[in-house]
Motif scaffolding. Sequence first.
Motif, short mmCIF file in Angstrom:
data_model
loop_
_atom_site.label_atom_id
_atom_site.label_comp_id
_atom_site.label_asym_id
_atom_site.label_seq_id
_atom_site.Cartn_x
_atom_site.Cartn_y
_atom_site.Cartn_z
N CYS A 129 57.67 4.66 23.29
CA CYS A 129 57.50 3.37 22.62
C CYS A 129 56.09 2.86 22.89
O CYS A 129 55.53 3.09 23.96
CB CYS A 129 58.52 2.38 23.14
SG CYS A 129 58.29 0.71 22.53
N TYR A 132 55.84 0.96 26.04
CA TYR A 132 56.33 1.63 27.26
C TYR A 132 55.34 2.69 27.74
O TYR A 132 55.00 2.73 28.93
CB TYR A 132 57.69 2.24 26.94
CG TYR A 132 58.28 3.15 28.00
CD1 TYR A 132 58.76 2.63 29.20
CD2 TYR A 132 58.38 4.52 27.78
CE1 TYR A 132 59.34 3.47 30.16
CE2 TYR A 132 58.96 5.36 28.72
CZ TYR A 132 59.43 4.83 29.91
OH TYR A 132 59.99 5.66 30.84
N CYS A 145 58.94 -4.53 30.05
CA CYS A 145 59.98 -4.57 29.02
C CYS A 145 61.28 -4.00 29.56
O CYS A 145 61.31 -3.39 30.63
CB CYS A 145 59.54 -3.84 27.75
SG CYS A 145 59.76 -2.05 27.84
N LEU A 146 62.33 -4.19 28.78
CA LEU A 146 63.69 -3.82 29.18
C LEU A 146 63.82 -2.40 29.74
O LEU A 146 64.57 -2.16 30.68
CB LEU A 146 64.58 -3.95 27.93
CG LEU A 146 66.07 -4.03 28.08
CD1 LEU A 146 66.47 -5.22 28.94
CD2 LEU A 146 66.69 -4.20 26.67
N CYS A 153 63.03 -6.78 25.14
CA CYS A 153 62.46 -5.71 24.30
C CYS A 153 61.44 -6.35 23.36
O CYS A 153 61.77 -7.29 22.63
CB CYS A 153 63.58 -5.03 23.51
SG CYS A 153 62.92 -3.92 22.27
N HIS A 154 60.22 -5.85 23.36
CA HIS A 154 59.18 -6.43 22.50
C HIS A 154 59.32 -5.99 21.04
O HIS A 154 58.65 -6.52 20.17
CB HIS A 154 57.78 -6.05 23.02
CG HIS A 154 57.58 -6.47 24.44
ND1 HIS A 154 57.59 -7.79 24.83
CD2 HIS A 154 57.41 -5.74 25.57
CE1 HIS A 154 57.42 -7.86 26.14
NE2 HIS A 154 57.31 -6.63 26.61
N CYS A 162 67.30 -1.30 24.09
CA CYS A 162 66.02 -0.61 23.95
C CYS A 162 66.14 0.35 22.76
O CYS A 162 67.12 1.09 22.66
CB CYS A 162 65.71 0.17 25.23
SG CYS A 162 64.36 1.34 25.04
N VAL A 163 65.14 0.33 21.90
CA VAL A 163 65.18 1.19 20.71
C VAL A 163 64.00 2.17 20.70
O VAL A 163 63.52 2.58 19.64
CB VAL A 163 65.19 0.34 19.41
CG1 VAL A 163 66.49 -0.42 19.25
CG2 VAL A 163 63.99 -0.62 19.37
N ALA A 164 63.55 2.55 21.90
CA ALA A 164 62.44 3.52 21.99
C ALA A 164 62.81 4.80 21.24
O ALA A 164 63.98 5.17 21.16
CB ALA A 164 62.15 3.82 23.46
#
Length: 334
Positions: A129, A132, A145-146, A153-154, A162-164
């Motif tokens: 991300c 990240y 971040c988370l 989560c940004h 988290c959607v990395a």
Amino acid sequence: MLRLPPYQYHRPTSLDAAVALMAEHGDDAMYVAGGTDVVPNMKHRLFEPGHLIALKSIDELKGIEEVPSSNVKEGVLRISAAETLTAVASHPRVRDLFPALADAAAHVAGPQLRNSGTIGGNVCLDTRCTYYNQTHFWREALGFCLKKDGDVCHVTRTGKKCVAAHSADTPPVLITLGAEAVLVGPNGRRAMPVADFFVADGIVNTRRSRDEILTEIRIPLASAACRQAYVKLRQRKSIDFPLLTVAVAADVDGSGLVRSIQGVVTGLGSRPRTLTKWNDVAEGRALDGELIDELAKGAHKQCHPLENIIVDPEWRRAMVPVFVKRALEQVTQE
Ligand SMILES: Cc1cc2nc3c(=O)[nH]c(=O)nc-3n(C[C@H](O)[C@H](O)[C@H](O)COP(=O)(O)OP(=O)(O)OC[C@H]3O[C@@H](n4cnc5c(N)ncnc54)[C@H](O)[C@@H]3O)c2cc1C
Ligand code: SF4
């Protein structure tokens, strides 16, 4: 210059010894294979293990060979987890039977990284991300971040998920080929389809528990009958992680009609995504321009990239049908 934090390096020569070391050091230990992702991430303080347990000196994790299987009649191609991506990309049987896999392995990073990076590390690769994969200094300035050290989560702007992005090249191809992942840990051995290995959680996106070692990938030899393709969108033609990859495998009969077809995309969400309804649309039809257009439009509807990678998500979404088409056209040219 970014420096590595202090750590102890262990080089076990058997799976049992590696699992025992992990049991001894618990949460303070991590497995490492080629180290091409672990090392930069340690420099960024994303991973801070006091002990690294190296897997590359374990003979049980070496070898690429055709072997019989108790649950697959025709047998499987066994690719051991510590084989390098260069070995996978250049192995004659991989190239003959599963050209899309050889192609995907050859598209990971650049030559030096492929000489060290392994297929096991690729399948177990951490998600990525924009917020990240940065230095500790950079992340601290933003309040972390988370996924690491923070509580928001940004990308989604909530503290819930988290959607990395899943960013590894080989898993989408392995999924289309019906491959299985074999894991060994303190509770013994288990196997699962690579399709079930991933979960939609950017923090930890696999079902592997942290003390388990991925020992091998087993691809049914019967999948070699499928027409296969793999295409990758990236910023430059070398080194870069995928912004999008599409893998396709199609079982086509003697008159050119589709018996079954599967498409998997990645680089968008936290796990590779199998495009749905492909068989409903394609079964019994010729893989011609009309069908390719339908499948590409369907893929566009299903994929909604987020701002987890620096490149504009709308542009990445627009590229989905373009790359699905390219993959399908590649399949028709075989
Ligand atoms: C500049 C750069 C560009 C890159 N580009 C790409 C790219 O385009 N595509 C891509 O897919 N990757 C890319 N990578 C990431 C990486 O090089 C590859 O994914 C590589 O395959 C990772 O393998 P490794 O053996 O080095 O893994 P490692 O770094 O050793 O490990 C990665 C993760 O897997 C775990 N692990 C490794 N092996 C096992 C195992 N057998 N069992 C259990 N856990 C294990 C480790 O604990 C760690 O969490 C890039 C890296 C860099 C630095
Ligand atoms: S998706 Fe959100 S929580 Fe996950 S790494 Fe990115 S900013 Fe952090």
